[in-house]
Structures are given as C-alpha cells and as structure tokens.
Write a protein that holds these residues in place. Structure first.
Motif, PDB file in Angstrom:
ATOM      1  N   GLU A 101     156.814  81.438 -10.219  1.00 40.76           N
ATOM      2  CA  GLU A 101     158.224  81.058 -10.377  1.00 40.76           C
ATOM      3  C   GLU A 101     158.960  80.864  -9.048  1.00 40.76           C
ATOM      4  OE1 GLU A 101     158.084  85.507 -10.146  1.00 40.76           O
ATOM      5  OE2 GLU A 101     156.958  84.076 -11.314  1.00 40.76           O
ATOM      6  N   VAL A 102     158.238  80.821  -7.935  1.00 42.93           N
ATOM      7  CA  VAL A 102     158.860  80.693  -6.608  1.00 42.93           C
ATOM      8  C   VAL A 102     158.522  79.338  -5.994  1.00 42.93           C
ATOM      9  CG1 VAL A 102     159.014  81.660  -4.284  1.00 42.93           C
ATOM     10  CG2 VAL A 102     158.749  83.182  -6.250  1.00 42.93           C
ATOM     11  N   MET A 103     159.568  78.608  -5.572  1.00 40.71           N
ATOM     12  CA  MET A 103     159.413  77.329  -4.866  1.00 40.71           C
ATOM     13  C   MET A 103     159.968  77.496  -3.455  1.00 40.71           C
ATOM     14  SD  MET A 103     161.095  73.563  -5.614  1.00 40.71           S
ATOM     15  CE  MET A 103     160.201  73.249  -7.118  1.00 40.71           C
ATOM     16  N   THR A 104     159.164  77.128  -2.465  1.00 37.81           N
ATOM     17  CA  THR A 104     159.592  77.175  -1.071  1.00 37.81           C
ATOM     18  C   THR A 104     159.675  75.751  -0.545  1.00 37.81           C
ATOM     19  OG1 THR A 104     158.513  79.315  -0.780  1.00 37.81           O
ATOM     20  CG2 THR A 104     159.068  78.090   1.224  1.00 37.81           C
ATOM     21  N   LEU A 105     160.868  75.380  -0.075  1.00 34.05           N
ATOM     22  CA  LEU A 105     161.104  74.043   0.466  1.00 34.05           C
ATOM     23  C   LEU A 105     161.349  74.143   1.965  1.00 34.05           C
ATOM     24  CD1 LEU A 105     163.588  72.834  -2.264  1.00 34.05           C
ATOM     25  CD2 LEU A 105     161.488  71.657  -1.683  1.00 34.05           C
ATOM     26  N   PRO A 106     160.369  73.799   2.804  1.00 29.34           N
ATOM     27  CA  PRO A 106     160.618  73.763   4.251  1.00 29.34           C
ATOM     28  C   PRO A 106     161.640  72.668   4.561  1.00 29.34           C
ATOM     29  CG  PRO A 106     158.266  73.745   3.766  1.00 29.34           C
ATOM     30  CD  PRO A 106     158.984  73.502   2.476  1.00 29.34           C
ATOM     31  N   ALA A 107     162.635  73.001   5.346  1.00 24.68           N
ATOM     32  CA  ALA A 107     163.698  72.044   5.650  1.00 24.68           C
ATOM     33  C   ALA A 107     163.292  71.038   6.725  1.00 24.68           C
ATOM     34  CB  ALA A 107     164.958  72.789   6.081  1.00 24.68           C
ATOM     35  N   ARG A 108     162.101  71.172   7.298  1.00 23.16           N
ATOM     36  CA  ARG A 108     161.694  70.305   8.417  1.00 23.16           C
ATOM     37  C   ARG A 108     161.668  68.826   8.039  1.00 23.16           C
ATOM     38  NH1 ARG A 108     156.660  72.997   7.172  1.00 23.16           N
ATOM     39  NH2 ARG A 108     155.333  71.540   6.048  1.00 23.16           N
ATOM     40  N   ASP A 109     161.472  68.511   6.749  1.00 20.79           N
ATOM     41  CA  ASP A 109     161.414  67.111   6.341  1.00 20.79           C
ATOM     42  C   ASP A 109     162.767  66.562   5.886  1.00 20.79           C
ATOM     43  OD1 ASP A 109     158.690  67.037   6.874  1.00 20.79           O
ATOM     44  OD2 ASP A 109     158.199  67.765   4.871  1.00 20.79           O
ATOM     45  N   PHE A 110     163.818  67.353   5.991  1.00 18.32           N
ATOM     46  CA  PHE A 110     165.133  66.900   5.538  1.00 18.32           C
ATOM     47  C   PHE A 110     165.753  65.871   6.490  1.00 18.32           C
ATOM     48  CE2 PHE A 110     166.282  70.956   2.942  1.00 18.32           C
ATOM     49  CZ  PHE A 110     165.268  70.660   2.062  1.00 18.32           C
ATOM     50  N   GLY A 111     165.229  65.789   7.713  1.00 21.08           N
ATOM     51  CA  GLY A 111     165.740  64.782   8.641  1.00 21.08           C
ATOM     52  C   GLY A 111     166.993  65.203   9.377  1.00 21.08           C
ATOM     53  N   ARG A 112     167.692  66.152   8.845  1.00 19.19           N
ATOM     54  CA  ARG A 112     168.900  66.680   9.494  1.00 19.19           C
ATOM     55  C   ARG A 112     169.213  68.034   8.891  1.00 19.19           C
ATOM     56  NH1 ARG A 112     173.680  66.811   6.807  1.00 19.19           N
ATOM     57  NH2 ARG A 112     173.928  65.604   4.906  1.00 19.19           N
ATOM     58  N   ALA A 113     170.063  68.786   9.556  1.00 22.92           N
ATOM     59  CA  ALA A 113     170.456  70.102   9.050  1.00 22.92           C
ATOM     60  C   ALA A 113     171.291  69.935   7.781  1.00 22.92           C
ATOM     61  CB  ALA A 113     171.265  70.847  10.108  1.00 22.92           C
ATOM     62  N   LEU A 114     171.184  70.902   6.889  1.00 16.56           N
ATOM     63  CA  LEU A 114     172.087  70.966   5.742  1.00 16.56           C
ATOM     64  C   LEU A 114     173.348  71.662   6.230  1.00 16.56           C
ATOM     65  CD1 LEU A 114     169.667  72.103   2.887  1.00 16.56           C
ATOM     66  CD2 LEU A 114     170.521  69.800   3.346  1.00 16.56           C
ATOM     67  N   GLN A 115     174.465  71.001   6.126  1.00 17.61           N
ATOM     68  CA  GLN A 115     175.714  71.527   6.669  1.00 17.61           C
ATOM     69  C   GLN A 115     176.312  72.587   5.744  1.00 17.61           C
ATOM     70  OE1 GLN A 115     176.793  70.474   9.798  1.00 17.61           O
ATOM     71  NE2 GLN A 115     174.789  69.526   9.685  1.00 17.61           N
ATOM     72  N   SER A 116     176.829  73.650   6.343  1.00 15.56           N
ATOM     73  CA  SER A 116     177.494  74.675   5.538  1.00 15.56           C
ATOM     74  C   SER A 116     178.671  74.023   4.820  1.00 15.56           C
ATOM     75  CB  SER A 116     177.975  75.828   6.413  1.00 15.56           C
ATOM     76  OG  SER A 116     178.941  75.371   7.335  1.00 15.56           O
ATOM     77  N   GLY A 117     178.853  74.388   3.594  1.00 15.67           N
ATOM     78  CA  GLY A 117     179.956  73.831   2.812  1.00 15.67           C
ATOM     79  C   GLY A 117     179.607  72.569   2.050  1.00 15.67           C
ATOM     80  N   ASP A 118     178.500  71.884   2.406  1.00 16.98           N
ATOM     81  CA  ASP A 118     178.098  70.667   1.683  1.00 16.98           C
ATOM     82  C   ASP A 118     177.447  71.032   0.363  1.00 16.98           C
ATOM     83  OD1 ASP A 118     178.957  69.023   3.695  1.00 16.98           O
ATOM     84  OD2 ASP A 118     176.963  68.344   4.305  1.00 16.98           O
ATOM     85  N   LEU A 119     177.778  70.288  -0.682  1.00 20.16           N
ATOM     86  CA  LEU A 119     177.120  70.477  -1.966  1.00 20.16           C
ATOM     87  C   LEU A 119     175.712  69.908  -1.886  1.00 20.16           C
ATOM     88  CD1 LEU A 119     177.183  71.277  -4.967  1.00 20.16           C
ATOM     89  CD2 LEU A 119     177.996  68.956  -5.444  1.00 20.16           C
ATOM     90  N   CYS A 120     174.736  70.721  -2.246  1.00 19.30           N
ATOM     91  CA  CYS A 120     173.333  70.294  -2.315  1.00 19.30           C
ATOM     92  C   CYS A 120     172.937  70.318  -3.789  1.00 19.30           C
ATOM     93  CB  CYS A 120     172.436  71.238  -1.522  1.00 19.30           C
ATOM     94  SG  CYS A 120     172.856  71.344   0.230  1.00 19.30           S
ATOM     95  N   ARG A 121     172.190  69.305  -4.217  1.00 18.68           N
ATOM     96  CA  ARG A 121     171.774  69.224  -5.623  1.00 18.68           C
ATOM     97  C   ARG A 121     170.285  68.905  -5.681  1.00 18.68           C
ATOM     98  NH1 ARG A 121     175.679  65.996  -8.903  1.00 18.68           N
ATOM     99  NH2 ARG A 121     176.662  68.045  -8.990  1.00 18.68           N
ATOM    100  N   LEU A 122     169.542  69.757  -6.393  1.00 16.74           N
ATOM    101  CA  LEU A 122     168.109  69.603  -6.554  1.00 16.74           C
ATOM    102  C   LEU A 122     167.824  69.358  -8.035  1.00 16.74           C
ATOM    103  CD1 LEU A 122     165.277  69.832  -5.174  1.00 16.74           C
ATOM    104  CD2 LEU A 122     165.307  72.237  -5.874  1.00 16.74           C
ATOM    105  N   LEU A 123     167.142  68.239  -8.332  1.00 16.42           N
ATOM    106  CA  LEU A 123     166.730  67.914  -9.685  1.00 16.42           C
ATOM    107  C   LEU A 123     165.299  68.378  -9.870  1.00 16.42           C
ATOM    108  CD1 LEU A 123     166.977  66.365 -12.430  1.00 16.42           C
ATOM    109  CD2 LEU A 123     166.243  64.319 -11.174  1.00 16.42           C
ATOM    110  N   ILE A 124     165.076  69.169 -10.907  1.00 14.09           N
ATOM    111  CA  ILE A 124     163.721  69.652 -11.208  1.00 14.09           C
ATOM    112  C   ILE A 124     163.330  69.089 -12.553  1.00 14.09           C
ATOM    113  CG2 ILE A 124     162.304  71.692 -11.622  1.00 14.09           C
ATOM    114  CD1 ILE A 124     164.131  73.203  -9.710  1.00 14.09           C
ATOM    115  N   ARG A 125     162.176  68.391 -12.569  1.00 14.98           N
ATOM    116  CA  ARG A 125     161.740  67.774 -13.830  1.00 14.98           C
ATOM    117  C   ARG A 125     160.572  68.510 -14.411  1.00 14.98           C
ATOM    118  NH1 ARG A 125     161.711  63.083 -10.488  1.00 14.98           N
ATOM    119  NH2 ARG A 125     163.816  62.391 -10.309  1.00 14.98           N
TER     120      ARG A 125
END
Length: 125
Positions: A101-125
C-alpha cells in the motif's frame, strides 16, 4: 514533512477531477474510478526529495505481478497538477516504486521543485 492539505476523491462528494458526484467505494479491493489525491506541501519539494503515499491496509498500490520496489511496480498514475510538472508526464512519475500500500515518487523527474502552497493533484487509476 507533513502535507498542509491532503484530500482524496473517494468521499461520496464532488470529485474535483471529473466535477461529478460519485458514491464512496468501501468494499475491500474494489476499483475506485477517477481516484485523485490533492495535496499542498508546507515547504518546497526539491528534486532530491521523495513523496511517500501510504494508503490504508489492503489498498494495493503495487501491481500483483511485479516485485516490490521494482521499476514499474506501481498501479497507473498521472500527476495532473501543478501544470509545470504535469506537462512532463509520463516521465514525471515513471520512476515511482511500490510495495503493497506504499507508493514512493522520487521528485527527480518532476523537472522543477514543487512549490509550497501549490495545489498538487495525482490521479490513480
């Protein structure tokens, strides 16, 4: 770090991704259609960071035919927001690894930092 906001669409209310009302899925390993997780980080998520999402017991993030923590071991997922990262899909989440039940997403492929305060949305199918 703990997220400032963490909401998901399996509530029986309005799904923020589809803008429709759907009943909550409460039956064991039943599929949850258009399941989204919305979150906001309290501080920037840098490329060296990892997002670790832990679902309730018996909610399998790992594909049943894959070894735990192996490349390609996760169920299908897509980062929808922020748009600056979403345009990099499927590469942005390709390196995700799962174990039960654990998913680990390395942020290295995001291309840029996720900014504090920004809404992030992950779709899981």
């Amino acid at each position: 770090r703990v997220m400032n906001l963490f909401e998901h669409s399996n509530t029986g209310g309005v799904n923020q991704y589809t803008q429709t009302i759907s009943p909550a899925v409460t039956q064991g390993l039943a599929i949850i259609p258009n399941f989204v997780i919305d979150f906001v980080l309290p501080a920037n998520g840098w490329l060296a960071d990892k997002l670790v999402l832990t679902a309730p017991k018996n909610f399998e993030m790992q594909l049943p035919f894959m070894d735990a923590n192996a490349p390609g071991s996760c169920i299908d997922r897509t980062l929808l927001l922020p748009l600056g990262v979403a345009v990099l899909e499927p590469e942005a989440t390709r390196s995700a690894i799962c174990m039960a039940e654990v998913m680990t997403l390395p942020a290295r492929d995001f291309g840029r930092a996720l900014q504090s305060g920004d809404l992030c949305r992950l779709l899981i199918r």
